[in-house]
Design an enzyme around this catalytic site. Structure first.
Site: not given
Length: 448
Positions: A38, A149, A202, A255, A258, A261, A319
């Protein structure tokens, strides 16, 4: 404005967006990761994440010498004014968030951080994680800040550079001011609070969205059985300023990386605190059942058709605008259709044959060819521009199931196709109840 030396630990979705955006604001960014392949690709300006504007910012940062990529965490931590931790917090078997990677990285950099450095936790973490990292650092001259975030996939760059709020959890007002100043968004709403409250905010935000989405999908299912229109109902709801229009569009379920989970993690936190959180638990359970229900409804709408129906699926990502298959309701429904005996062929603009989606083809018309039914499961704009007359010729049947409500009923009707839109009252005068799926009546178009 002061340009800072910033280390961003983690080159995943949040980390890379954070690094590239901060570099575009003039800061000097070293992005750290332990994936050498990566890193090599990123140094060439090659971004493996589908996110509008991100590739351009990465390349711009490299060319301006504001953004670099390395695996040398220790060296980077020695020179950083601020260290952002953007590390994964996957779900454990008990549903809790696994923060072991953050704890490991904190232990690695503890002795090397310069005096006065600030460690900013951007990962989504359970309440109390920041306090735990303070203990693990054992550095009174280094502050730990929670700065969660609030990035939407498909809009992450826009959300970072034009945030609707910045939340900072720390004890020192000067440190909070420093972190807020990094964003260089003087007019944005900022909330300065303690670390634990920021961490909870959050989870509370994400899990509320999950509850809201499950609610509107429940309403849409009820609309189908009562002959009412879910989009009109949602519109009326959204006109109430106490409710608002966002996240009131029915669909195949929620789904992504985020919401599922974070919902499991908050439920685990509630269980550990001996707090009943039945509303969130119900939303999670409904979402799983809803995906199964959608697969069964697609098959039920075919009536007494072929023994092994062929279903074409349009969309596999959770999405539009992303290449993310994590906890995708579209992928779950496609797999469930196969488990229920259907032969499934799927197309998605960003997905090719992978172990996660082995039935994916390279063309939407291939997905439609020979299909008894076609199901739209992700709201890609290009699906609205398809040649529906050609699709009518390619399909064996004439049923199109639009779980996202993105297709034009008149256009499909003119092509000779029979549209069933989730929660809609399209063609109500031609509909009748012929059965039930999980106790919810299934409405079929008649044969006329």
């Amino acid at each position: 404005m002061v340009d800072r030396n910033i280390a961003v630990v983690g080159a995943g979705y949040v980390g890379l967006t954070t690094a590239a955006c901060l570099a575009s604001l003039g800061h000097r960014i070293a992005c750290v990761d332990n994936d050498h392949d990566k890193l090599a690709a990123l140094r060439r300006g090659e971004v493996g994440i589908l996110e509008p504007g991100l590739s351009e910012l990465v390349l711009e940062g490299i060319l301006r010498r504001k953004l670099s990529f390395t695996d040398d965490l220790i060296e980077v931590s020695r020179h950083a004014d601020i260290v952002f931790l953007c590390l994964p917090t996957p779900t454990t078997s008990s549903g809790q968030a696994d923060v072991s990677t953050l704890q490991h990285v904190t232990g690695q950099v503890r002795a090397h951080l310069r005096s006065g450095a600030v460690v900013v936790v951007k990962s989504t973490v359970p309440v109390g994680t920041g306090d735990d990292l303070v203990i693990r650092l054992r550095r009174s001259d280094v502050e730990v800040v929670s700065n969660p975030e609030f990035l939407r996939e498909g809009h992450a760059v826009q959300d970072f550079l034009n945030p609707d709020r910045i939340v900072v959890g720390c004890q020192n007002p000067r440190t909070a001011e420093l972190v807020v100043g990094l964003y260089r968004s003087p007019d944005v709403t900022t909330v300065t609070t303690d670390r634990r409250t920021a961490e909870m905010a959050k989870y509370a935000s994400n899990c509320y969205l999950a509850v809201r989405l499950s609610y509107i999908n429940s309403i849409a299912a009820l609309c189908e059985s009562t002959g009412t229109d879910a989009l009109d109902v949602a519109h009326v709801m959204g006109l109430d300023p106490r409710i608002g229009p966002a996240h009131l569009r029915p669909g195949p379920g929620w789904g992504g990386s985020c919401l599922p989970k974070d919902s499991r993690a908050l439920l685990a936190t509630a269980k550990a605190a001996d707090v009943d959180f039945d509303v969130l638990d119900a939303a999670v359970r409904f979402n799983a059942a809803h995906q199964d229900r959608m697969a069964r409804r697609i098959l039920a709408l075919l009536g007494d058709g072929p023994g092994r129906p062929r279903i074409g699926v349009l969309g596999l990502t959770f999405k539009a605008g992303t290449g993310d298959l994590r906890d995708s309701p579209a992928l779950a429904i496609a797999r469930r259709l196969g488990e229920l005996g259907a032969e499934v062929t799927a197309f998605d603009p960003t997905v090719r044959g992978t172990p996660q989606a082995p039935l994916a083809v390279d063309d939407p018309y291939q997905a439609a060819k020979g299909a008894h039914a076609l199901a739209v499961l992700t709201e890609w704009n290009e699906f609205q521009e398809l040649d529906w007359h050609l699709i009518d010729q390619l399909m064996e049947g004439d049923l199109v199931v639009d779980t996202r409500n993105v297709l034009d009923p008149a256009q499909l009707g003119a092509a000779g196709l029979r549209l069933h839109a989730f929660g809609r009252r399209i063609g109500t005068e031609r509909l009748e109840v012929k059965g039930a799926v999980d106790g919810i009546p299934v409405r079929h178009a008649d044969d006329q």
